[in-house]
Structure formats: structure tokens, C-alpha cells
Write a protein that holds these residues in place. Structure first.
Motif, PDB file in Angstrom:
ATOM      1  N   LEU A 177       0.800  -1.302  -0.019  1.00  0.00           N
ATOM      2  CA  LEU A 177       0.162   0.026  -0.039  1.00  0.00           C
ATOM      3  C   LEU A 177       0.810   1.225   0.075  1.00  0.00           C
ATOM      4  CD1 LEU A 177      -2.725  -1.063   2.837  1.00  0.00           C
ATOM      5  CD2 LEU A 177      -2.917  -0.768   0.238  1.00  0.00           C
ATOM      6  N   LEU A 217      -5.387   0.434  13.372  1.00  0.00           N
ATOM      7  CA  LEU A 217      -4.127   1.036  12.586  1.00  0.00           C
ATOM      8  C   LEU A 217      -3.193   1.868  13.408  1.00  0.00           C
ATOM      9  CD1 LEU A 217      -2.787   1.670   9.809  1.00  0.00           C
ATOM     10  CD2 LEU A 217      -4.602   3.468   9.353  1.00  0.00           C
ATOM     11  N   GLN A 242      -2.285  -2.939  10.267  1.00  0.00           N
ATOM     12  CA  GLN A 242      -3.698  -2.479   9.984  1.00  0.00           C
ATOM     13  C   GLN A 242      -4.455  -3.538   9.768  1.00  0.00           C
ATOM     14  OE1 GLN A 242      -5.316   0.695   6.731  1.00  0.00           O
ATOM     15  NE2 GLN A 242      -4.386  -1.023   5.749  1.00  0.00           N
ATOM     16  N   ALA A 281      -5.702   6.262  -0.404  1.00  0.00           N
ATOM     17  CA  ALA A 281      -5.272   4.937   0.254  1.00  0.00           C
ATOM     18  C   ALA A 281      -5.557   3.801  -0.323  1.00  0.00           C
ATOM     19  CB  ALA A 281      -6.153   4.943   1.644  1.00  0.00           C
TER      20      ALA A 281
HETATM   21  O1  UT7 Z   1      -4.798   5.434   4.838  1.00  0.00           O
HETATM   22  C1  UT7 Z   1      -5.219   5.151   6.034  1.00  0.00           C
HETATM   23  C2  UT7 Z   1      -6.435   4.093   5.833  1.00  0.00           C
HETATM   24  N1  UT7 Z   1      -6.090   2.975   5.129  1.00  0.00           N
HETATM   25  C3  UT7 Z   1      -6.942   2.641   4.427  1.00  0.00           C
HETATM   26  O2  UT7 Z   1      -7.840   3.329   4.158  1.00  0.00           O
HETATM   27  C4  UT7 Z   1      -6.815   1.013   3.903  1.00  0.00           C
HETATM   28  C5  UT7 Z   1      -8.119   0.287   3.917  1.00  0.00           C
HETATM   29  N2  UT7 Z   1      -7.908  -0.949   3.650  1.00  0.00           N
HETATM   30  C6  UT7 Z   1      -7.769  -1.186   2.302  1.00  0.00           C
HETATM   31  O3  UT7 Z   1      -7.247  -0.707   1.357  1.00  0.00           O
HETATM   32  C7  UT7 Z   1      -7.909  -2.827   1.890  1.00  0.00           C
HETATM   33  O4  UT7 Z   1      -8.646  -3.346   3.230  1.00  0.00           O
HETATM   34  C8  UT7 Z   1      -6.915  -3.760   1.769  1.00  0.00           C
HETATM   35  C9  UT7 Z   1      -6.090  -3.328   0.325  1.00  0.00           C
HETATM   36  C10 UT7 Z   1      -5.546  -3.540   2.771  1.00  0.00           C
HETATM   37  C11 UT7 Z   1      -7.032  -5.233   1.514  1.00  0.00           C
HETATM   38  O5  UT7 Z   1      -8.137  -5.357   0.637  1.00  0.00           O
HETATM   39  P1  UT7 Z   1      -9.333  -6.301   0.988  1.00  0.00           P
HETATM   40  O6  UT7 Z   1     -10.198  -6.380  -0.598  1.00  0.00           O
HETATM   41  O7  UT7 Z   1     -10.011  -5.610   2.187  1.00  0.00           O
HETATM   42  O8  UT7 Z   1      -8.915  -7.676   1.208  1.00  0.00           O
HETATM   43  P2  UT7 Z   1      -8.945  -8.459   2.523  1.00  0.00           P
HETATM   44  O9  UT7 Z   1      -8.216  -7.844   3.671  1.00  0.00           O
HETATM   45  O10 UT7 Z   1     -10.391  -8.604   2.859  1.00  0.00           O
HETATM   46  O11 UT7 Z   1      -8.246  -9.745   2.140  1.00  0.00           O
HETATM   47  C12 UT7 Z   1      -8.866 -10.662   1.092  1.00  0.00           C
HETATM   48  C13 UT7 Z   1      -7.770 -11.832   0.694  1.00  0.00           C
HETATM   49  C14 UT7 Z   1      -7.396 -12.559   1.939  1.00  0.00           C
HETATM   50  O12 UT7 Z   1      -7.501 -13.861   1.721  1.00  0.00           O
HETATM   51  P3  UT7 Z   1      -8.454 -14.952   2.196  1.00  0.00           P
HETATM   52  O13 UT7 Z   1      -8.319 -14.757   3.350  1.00  0.00           O
HETATM   53  O14 UT7 Z   1      -9.533 -14.436   1.389  1.00  0.00           O
HETATM   54  O15 UT7 Z   1      -7.926 -16.219   1.621  1.00  0.00           O
HETATM   55  C15 UT7 Z   1      -5.971 -11.755   2.031  1.00  0.00           C
HETATM   56  O16 UT7 Z   1      -5.385 -12.900   2.853  1.00  0.00           O
HETATM   57  O17 UT7 Z   1      -6.689 -11.097  -0.034  1.00  0.00           O
HETATM   58  C16 UT7 Z   1      -5.754 -11.681   0.578  1.00  0.00           C
HETATM   59  N3  UT7 Z   1      -4.628 -10.721   0.654  1.00  0.00           N
HETATM   60  C17 UT7 Z   1      -3.633 -10.819  -0.568  1.00  0.00           C
HETATM   61  N4  UT7 Z   1      -3.650 -11.522  -1.486  1.00  0.00           N
HETATM   62  C18 UT7 Z   1      -2.593 -11.400  -2.333  1.00  0.00           C
HETATM   63  C19 UT7 Z   1      -4.372  -9.881   1.564  1.00  0.00           C
HETATM   64  N5  UT7 Z   1      -3.389  -8.945   0.883  1.00  0.00           N
HETATM   65  C20 UT7 Z   1      -2.862  -9.685  -0.202  1.00  0.00           C
HETATM   66  C21 UT7 Z   1      -1.903  -9.147  -1.057  1.00  0.00           C
HETATM   67  N6  UT7 Z   1      -1.875  -9.971  -2.231  1.00  0.00           N
HETATM   68  N7  UT7 Z   1      -1.103  -8.335  -1.317  1.00  0.00           N
END
Ligand code: UT7
Length: 368
Positions: A177, A217, A242, A281
Motif C-alpha cells: 500500500l 491502524l 492495519q 489510500a
Molecule cells: O490510509 C489510511 C487508511 N487505510 C486505508 O484506508 C486502507 C483500508 N483497507 C484497504 O485498502 C483494504 O482492506 C486492503 C487493500 C488492505 C485489503 O483489501 P481487501 O479487499 O479488504 O482484502 P482482505 O483484507 O479482505 O483480504 C482478502 C484476501 C485474503 O485472503 P483470504 O483470507 O480471502 O484467503 C487476504 O489474505 O486477500 C488476501 N490478501 C492478499 N492477496 C494477495 C491480502 N493482501 C494480499 C496481497 N496479495 N497483497
């Protein structure tokens, strides 16, 4: 005179209480040259370019290589140098420097002190402001108050973060990120014509903080609660942590709510807004925020693909990238949500024709 807040409305919001407004008169930026691409990250953790682009919109980020002499203050000072050159000012003319950051060079002295020394702002006072991804919004509002009060004429507001210094490159849910960078604006009293209504500059600000969910966070170690030990380092507690999913949902809710509040209480329809300048973000957060507030794609600044999330620097980096398209009177709504949690939105009336901005070096190049 601006209208006083309606009965029962919060006291930390609203327009200045006199007619002097604080306008942006210049923008500066700095981005390190080193790029960290999704392909690079594929070599480091179990991820893919496709997943990162689809889930976040990020293609690459800039990284400041570890160097004791080049940290957040270095990037902030370079952004300040560019801004001063564009405005044709000497650093000695600055009255105040506010640096929004969660990655200061050291816990103390404040990064603002190091920037002051680096650029030679001999008449300035300064301080750091810690509000994570909302840091630039808060710092802008704080700097505007200094100008509106009549006590300061030239306030430098910088958002700068070296997120690579607190990112765990073995944690695929966060390391994809974040990036490094700095952006800066100069705030000065507006000399706008009467036709500009309330004048150029900051028109309204809505800001909130709620610490109840801080653990979603945060950076566990390194502060007074958990001073650094071998154990904290072994457990990777000096890196940011986070809980992405709840932060994602709250980010959309709070950024949309803040933007709507600003639009409602300033009687603005989507066509009255030139640009939404959202914290960068996650592209999906930005798109959902825009959709909920009725702002079409062409009114939304998005550069997350190239820089990732640079925390306090995202909004001023957008201002830098879009500066040439901005015209006097353009209404911008800056909105952010970040660690703390902190959130809000600022309404700004742009003060100058960005197409006419040239740096001294460009002028020299043109004449030679
Ligand atoms: O700036 C401060 C505020 N921050 C934000 O606003 C960030 C907010 N959060 C996000 O942007 C998102 O939640 C993330 C980008 C961090 C994660 O995306 P998501 O669509 O919410 O994914 P998730 O955490 O629900 O994970 C979905 C799946 C998981 O696998 P399972 O459990 O479904 O098998 C994760 O393990 O994606 C997996 N995953 C990844 N896969 C490939 C998590 N990170 C990755 C990755 N590559 N880098």
C-alpha cells in the motif's frame, strides 16, 4: 460577515470569524527517484500485480532509500524549496512551518525544526502535527487559522511521510500500500476581489477524531507505551499494523459523510465543485466516496497508481499534479480518513491560475 454556526452545530468547524481568509499561493512537492513496482513486490511476498491493481489501484510507489542524512525532513525541505522558488520568496520570509507526518526523522526534535534549519527559515516558528492520513487536512486548517488571525502572513504547510521506514516488507497486507513523498502549500492572506464571494482560500472545515478503534491502524512499539527492545524488533512491532477490512469500510463512510456535510452546509451541488481531492489510500475507497457524494470521475483527483499511499503527502501531491489545471475560484473539497482515527474535509477556493505558474529554472530555460 460569514454566517455564525447554526445552534447545536459543533464548535470546531466553520468559516473564519473575520473577513481575512488564508489562500494557497504556491505548491511544492518531492518524490524520491527509486520506484517499487508491483513486480518488485511479487519477488518479496506472496502477491501479484493483478491482485494489487484490482484491490487497490496501485502500480508503483516511490521509496526513499535508507540514509541517515535523508529522511522525512529532507523530502519536506525539497518540497519547500520548490514552492519558494515558484513563489519567488526567500525562506527568511516564512512566519511558520507546520509539518504533518507520522514518520518524523526522530521523536524529537520536531521535523519542522530540521526543515527550518535546512531551508534557512530564520524568522519562522514551527511544529509537527500527527494525524496520520488526515494530517495535511488538519495542518492546513491550523495554518489557515494562523493567517486568518492576522498574526502570521506566510505559513508553510507540509505533508511528508517516509512510510517505507515503518512498513513491514514481509506483510503482504500492508507493504503493497505505502510509499514515500512530500507535498507543501504556502498559505497567505487572500487579496481576492469582492466577486470571489467569501474570498479565496479556506472556506470551511469539518474535522473529527475518535480514538476508540486506534488498534485497527497503529505502530505498536517505539513510543512510551512500548519503548523499543530487542523483543519489539523481533516481533516486528516497530512496523505499522492495519486491520484492513474495517478501516476500508470506515474510510468510505467517513470521507463521504465529511464531503456531504461540506457540500450541504455550503449549498454546493456536484456541479459547483471543481475537484474532490481525496486522500489516496485505495482506489476503491476513492471511487465509492465519489459515487456516494454524486461527484463524477472527471472531478476526482486520483494519482494512487503512481505513488501508493504516502499518508500526509497524498493531498498536496494531488494539488501538485493538478496545479496547472486550477483556476481562481475553483472549489476544491479535500477529504481524508486515517489512523487515530482522524477524518474530515476542507473546502478551498483556489486563488491563482495554475497555467501561469513557472519556476525560476523554467524561466531561465525559456530565455536561453
Ligand atoms: O490510509 C489510511 C487508511 N487505510 C486505508 O484506508 C486502507 C483500508 N483497507 C484497504 O485498502 C483494504 O482492506 C486492503 C487493500 C488492505 C485489503 O483489501 P481487501 O479487499 O479488504 O482484502 P482482505 O483484507 O479482505 O483480504 C482478502 C484476501 C485474503 O485472503 P483470504 O483470507 O480471502 O484467503 C487476504 O489474505 O486477500 C488476501 N490478501 C492478499 N492477496 C494477495 C491480502 N493482501 C494480499 C496481497 N496479495 N497483497
Amino acid at each position: 460577515m460569514p454566517a455564525s454556526p447554526a445552534a447545536g452545530s459543533p464548535s470546531n468547524t466553520g468559516s473564519p470569524s473575520n473577513n481575512r481568509t488564508a489562500a494557497v499561493t504556491a505548491v511544492g512537492h518531492f518524490l524520491p527517484e527509486k520506484r517499487l513496482t508491483n513486480a518488485d513486490l511479487e519477488e518479496m511476498v506472496d502477491t501479484s500485480d493483478e491482485w494489487i491493481q484490482k484491490r487497490t489501484g496501485i502500480r508503483e510507489r516511490r521509496i526513499l532509500p535508507p540514509d541517515e542524512d535523508k529522511a522525512t525532513s529532507y523530502m519536506a525541505a525539497r518540497a519547500a524549496d520548490e514552492l519558494l522558488e515558484k513563489r519567488g520568496l526567500d525562506a527568511g520570509q516564512l512566519d511558520a512551518i507546520i509539518v504533518a507526518t507520522v514518520t518524523p526523522d526522530m521523536l524529537f526534535p520536531a521535523t519542522a525544526c530540521l526543515v527550518q534549519a535546512e531551508i534557512g527559515a530564520d524568522s519562522a516558528f514551527g511544529f509537527d502535527l500527527s494525524a496520520a492520513c488526515s494530517g495535511f487536512l488538519y495542518a492546513f486548517n491550523t495554518g489557515a487559522h494562523l493567517v486568518e488571525s492576522g498574526r502570521q502572513e506566510k505559513v508553510l504547510v507540509i505533508g511528508a511521510d517516509t512510510m517505507s521506514s515503518i512498513t513491514d516488507y514481509s506483510d503482504r497486507s500492508t507493504c503493497i500500500l505505502f510509499g514515500d513523498g512530500a507535498g507543501a502549500v504556502l498559505l497567505e492572506p487572500s487579496d481576492s476581489p469582492a466577486s470571489a464571494g467569501n474570498g479565496y482560500g479556506l472556506q470551511d472545515a469539518y474535522q473529527r477524531v475518535n480514538g476508540a478503534d486506534w488498534h485497527d491502524l497503529h505502530q505498536p512499539a517505539g513510543g512510551s507505551r512500548k519503548p523499543p527492545t530487542h523483543g519489539t524488533v523481533e516481533r516486528h512491532e516497530h512496523f505499522l499494523k492495519q486491520n484492513g477490512r474495517p478501516v476500508f469500510k470506515q474510510a468510505i463512510k467517513r470521507m463521504a459523510e465529511s464531503t456531504e456535510k461540506i457540500m450541504q452546509r455550503n449549498d454546493l451541488a456536484p456541479e459547483d465543485v471543481r475537484y474532490l481531492v481525496p486522500h489516496q489510500a485505495n482506489r476503491r475507497i476513492i471511487e465509492a466516496t465519489a459515487q456516494q457524494t454524486g461527484l463524477p470521475d472527471e472531478k476526482v483527483m486520483i494519482n494512487i497508481g503512481r505513488y501508493g499511499n504516502t499518508t500526509a503527502a497524498t493531498i498536496p501531491l494531488c494539488l501538485h499534479d493538478w496545479e496547472r489545471q486550477l483556476r481562481p475560484g475553483d472549489r476544491l473539497i479535500m477529504a481524508a480518513y486515517g489512523g487515530g482515527f482522524t477524518w474530515g474535509a476542507n473546502l478551498v477556493s483556489w486563488a491563482y491560475n495554475g497555467a501561469e505558474v513557472t519556476t525560476a529554472s523554467e524561466t531561465l530555460g525559456a530565455s536561453s
